[in-house]
Scaffold this motif. Structure first.
Motif, PDB file in Angstrom:
ATOM      1  N   UNK A   1       0.821  -1.218   0.000  1.00  0.00           N
ATOM      2  CA  UNK A   1       0.000   0.000   0.000  1.00  0.00           C
ATOM      3  C   UNK A   1       0.848   1.259   0.000  1.00  0.00           C
ATOM      4  N   UNK A   2       0.472   2.189  -0.869  1.00  0.00           N
ATOM      5  CA  UNK A   2       1.141   3.493  -0.897  1.00  0.00           C
ATOM      6  C   UNK A   2       0.483   4.416   0.125  1.00  0.00           C
ATOM      7  N   UNK A   3       1.068   5.598   0.285  1.00  0.00           N
ATOM      8  CA  UNK A   3       0.516   6.580   1.223  1.00  0.00           C
ATOM      9  C   UNK A   3      -0.907   6.957   0.822  1.00  0.00           C
ATOM     10  N   UNK A   4      -1.129   7.099  -0.489  1.00  0.00           N
ATOM     11  CA  UNK A   4      -2.473   7.444  -0.976  1.00  0.00           C
ATOM     12  C   UNK A   4      -3.462   6.316  -0.699  1.00  0.00           C
ATOM     13  N   UNK A   5      -2.998   5.062  -0.820  1.00  0.00           N
ATOM     14  CA  UNK A   5      -3.870   3.924  -0.527  1.00  0.00           C
ATOM     15  C   UNK A   5      -4.319   3.934   0.931  1.00  0.00           C
ATOM     16  N   UNK A   6      -3.395   4.232   1.839  1.00  0.00           N
ATOM     17  CA  UNK A   6      -3.752   4.321   3.264  1.00  0.00           C
ATOM     18  C   UNK A   6      -4.788   5.423   3.484  1.00  0.00           C
ATOM     19  N   UNK A   7      -4.583   6.552   2.824  1.00  0.00           N
ATOM     20  CA  UNK A   7      -5.485   7.687   2.993  1.00  0.00           C
ATOM     21  C   UNK A   7      -6.894   7.348   2.506  1.00  0.00           C
ATOM     22  N   UNK A   8      -6.951   6.569   1.431  1.00  0.00           N
ATOM     23  CA  UNK A   8      -8.251   6.234   0.851  1.00  0.00           C
ATOM     24  C   UNK A   8      -8.909   5.031   1.542  1.00  0.00           C
ATOM     25  N   UNK A   9      -8.176   4.308   2.360  1.00  0.00           N
ATOM     26  CA  UNK A   9      -8.705   3.067   2.946  1.00  0.00           C
ATOM     27  C   UNK A   9      -9.235   3.213   4.365  1.00  0.00           C
ATOM     28  N   UNK A  10      -8.656   4.125   5.171  1.00  0.00           N
ATOM     29  CA  UNK A  10      -8.981   4.081   6.590  1.00  0.00           C
ATOM     30  C   UNK A  10     -10.438   4.431   6.888  1.00  0.00           C
ATOM     31  N   UNK A  11     -11.002   5.370   6.131  1.00  0.00           N
ATOM     32  CA  UNK A  11     -12.412   5.698   6.361  1.00  0.00           C
ATOM     33  C   UNK A  11     -13.335   4.552   5.945  1.00  0.00           C
ATOM     34  N   UNK A  12     -13.119   3.933   4.780  1.00  0.00           N
ATOM     35  CA  UNK A  12     -13.936   2.749   4.450  1.00  0.00           C
ATOM     36  C   UNK A  12     -13.813   1.624   5.466  1.00  0.00           C
ATOM     37  N   UNK A  13     -12.622   1.440   6.054  1.00  0.00           N
ATOM     38  CA  UNK A  13     -12.477   0.422   7.098  1.00  0.00           C
ATOM     39  C   UNK A  13     -13.449   0.685   8.245  1.00  0.00           C
ATOM     40  N   UNK A  14     -13.484   1.943   8.700  1.00  0.00           N
ATOM     41  CA  UNK A  14     -14.348   2.283   9.840  1.00  0.00           C
ATOM     42  C   UNK A  14     -15.824   2.226   9.449  1.00  0.00           C
ATOM     43  N   UNK A  15     -16.148   2.764   8.269  1.00  0.00           N
ATOM     44  CA  UNK A  15     -17.549   2.717   7.835  1.00  0.00           C
ATOM     45  C   UNK A  15     -18.011   1.279   7.670  1.00  0.00           C
ATOM     46  N   UNK A  16     -17.169   0.446   7.076  1.00  0.00           N
ATOM     47  CA  UNK A  16     -17.534  -0.959   6.897  1.00  0.00           C
ATOM     48  C   UNK A  16     -17.766  -1.667   8.221  1.00  0.00           C
ATOM     49  N   UNK A  17     -16.958  -1.317   9.217  1.00  0.00           N
ATOM     50  CA  UNK A  17     -17.107  -1.927  10.542  1.00  0.00           C
ATOM     51  C   UNK A  17     -18.470  -1.624  11.142  1.00  0.00           C
TER      52      UNK A  17
END
Length: 515
Positions: free
Chosen positions: A247-263
């Motif tokens: 994962x690149x820095x941009x991938x982390x930025x785009x992933x963390x909110x979906x992780x929380x929303x999905x939870x």
């Protein structure tokens, strides 16, 4: 504070070396099984159940919980690299994950799936820790008619919503109820549906039905549709010279909110009958697609990382949510939860409101093992992806032949009777035809387990009310439950409409490419 003290005691038990080994075994087997297309955690729990009878209850439950969580993790690998979901809950992951793999970003897709699963699994297990005792305090005051209402909801939602057709789902449910009632009536001591066969007086063991449907039936179904030639597995994109590593820095930025929303989408949906991971992954994907903006929105359908991060988080959060009704009410809402309920019953343990009082040490050790297993899965999934890819290349004839042999040996070991093997084969052929003609098998297993429990509670409720049937809807709790049932069916209608619309939108880019 008492709950935290009990959880710490659970950690003290689960952290013992022998239980750590059981947890590691469970998550490893669960992940390997989740990777293989068509083999899910329900089948694995069913196959392993006969050989775990020698284990004490805590060890067996830790193994099964590890398999359950591991199966949810492993399904993403197949979806991303093979475009063939190992579990139905991983279907949504394949939409964007396989496109990322084709673009040489398979490693990033696998990483966001693994990390998102860890984040969601941990948060959801925390919610389970604090929510379960609250529900137990409430459920301990429920009467027989209240449990009847809960089981009616479970029957109707699982039968009507889990299958593609309401008629087929309900037919599977009724068949499960019939099989569950075979044997001797506990109240009258009269035989029923045994057809004069002495071997059926004790009923049909649910393990035979589960192994027959999930293992034998699946093996026959796959054999009938066996593909020729090698299976093409997509590259992970981590080869030398490829800059798209993990994962690149941009991938982390785009992933963390979906992780929380999905939870927070997955966990509450997992707690309701017929919610589970399938519905939550779809809703998470739809939410991420709607919330995406600009160039990120245009990537949907072509490999958007949000479309992997959100559904995988929802998938694992729902897995923890499923354990809430199982442990607190004794009601399974998925096939795997039904098999875990059977495992409890094998040890003369009945999940429900009294479980934490009668077997509190086991429950808290089980919950603590979920935290430990979740961490083990993260450690296993990232560095061992290459191993899971090799597992994908196991020839299908060898794999399913081994499953058939193992299933037959497990069936024979239940009572050391050849009749059990015969029942297994009959159920397996039935499972094959159910798969062939689109009848879901999960309602049948859940109904077989819940059917006898439903009968007991229904009789108690009618005896207390002196056979007044109106008593079945006489409490405020029953009004709320049946009202929620109506809302669930209305909501499912709109969800299915939205799902069909999303699928048609998803096909548009592919049609354009084919032109």
């Amino acid at each position: 504070m008492d709950n935290l003290n009990m959880l710490m005691e659970g950690f003290a038990t689960a952290a013992q070396p022998v239980y750590l080994l059981y947890a590691l075994f469970g998550v490893f087997i669960g992940t390997a099984v989740g990777v293989l297309p068509g083999i899910g955690p329900a089948m694995t729990v069913a196959l392993l159940m006969p050989i775990t009878y020698s284990l004490e209850p805590t060890a067996a439950m830790i193994v099964f919980a590890g398999i359950y969580y591991g199966g949810m993790y492993g399904g993403s690998t197949t979806s991303i690299l093979l475009n063939t979901p190992g579990e139905s809950a991983s279907i949504v992951t394949a939409l964007e994950g396989n496109k990322m793999a084709k673009a040489g970003r398979g490693a990033a897709a696998l990483a966001t799936a693994a990390i998102g699963s860890f984040v969601a699994g941990t948060i959801a297990t925390v919610l389970l820790t604090f929510l379960a005792p609250i529900i137990v305090d409430f459920a301990i005051n429920l009467g027989p008619v209240d449990f009847v209402a809960l089981m009616v909801v479970a029957f109707l939602t699982i039968g009507a919503l889990l299958g593609g057709s309401i008629i087929r789902g309900m037919a599977s449910l009724l068949l499960g109820l019939f099989i569950g009632l075979v044997g001797v009536d506990d109240t009258t001591a009269q035989q029923r549906y045994t057809f004069g066969i002495a071997g059926l007086t004790d009923g049909i063991d649910v393990v035979l039905v589960a192994v027959g449907l999930f293992a034998v039936g699946e093996a026959l179904y796959v054999a009938a549709r066996m593909r020729k030639g090698p299976i093409e597995v997509m590259s992970m994109g981590t080869e030398s010279g490829n800059s798209a590593k993990w994962m690149s820095k941009d991938d982390w930025k785009r992933s963390w909110k979906p992780w929380l929303r999905g939870t927070f989408i997955g966990f509450p949906i997992g707690t309701v009958p017929a919610g589970g991971a399938d519905v939550s992954t779809f809703l998470s994907y739809a939410a991420e697609r709607k919330l995406a903006k600009g160039k990120n929105k245009k990537q949907f359908g072509h490999g958007a990382i949000e479309g992997v991060a959100g559904p995988e988080a929802a998938n694992n959060a729902a897995a923890a949510g499923v354990l809430v009704p199982l442990l607190t009410l004794g009601i399974p809402t998925t096939a795997t939860a039904a098999m875990m309920l059977t495992a409890f019953q094998r040890y003369q343990i009945q999940p429900g409101p009294l479980l934490m009082e009668t077997n509190g040490a086991l429950v808290w050790a089980l919950i603590a093992s979920l935290y430990i297993g979740n961490l083990m899965l993260l450690i296993l999934n990232l560095p061992l992806v290459g191993l899971w890819v090799k597992i994908l290349q196991i020839p299908r004839p060898y794999l399913y032949a081994g499953i058939l042999v193992f299933g037959a040996l497990g069936a024979y070991s239940l009572n050391f009777a050849l009749m059990d093997v015969g029942i297994l084969l009959v159920i397996g052929v039935l499972g094959f035809f159910m798969r062939q003609y689109g009848y879901p098998v999960a309602p049948m297993v859940v109904a077989m387990i819940l059917g006898p429990m439903f009968e007991v509670q229904l009789r108690r409720g009618l005896q207390i009310s002196q056979n007044d049937r109106s008593a079945l809807v006489s409490t405020p709790f029953t009004w709320v439950v049946y009202g929620a049932l109506i809302l669930m069916f209305v909501a499912s209608f709109f969800i299915k409409r939205a799902q069909k619309k999303m699928e048609s939108v998803q096909l548009e880019p592919e049609l354009e490419e084919s032109k």
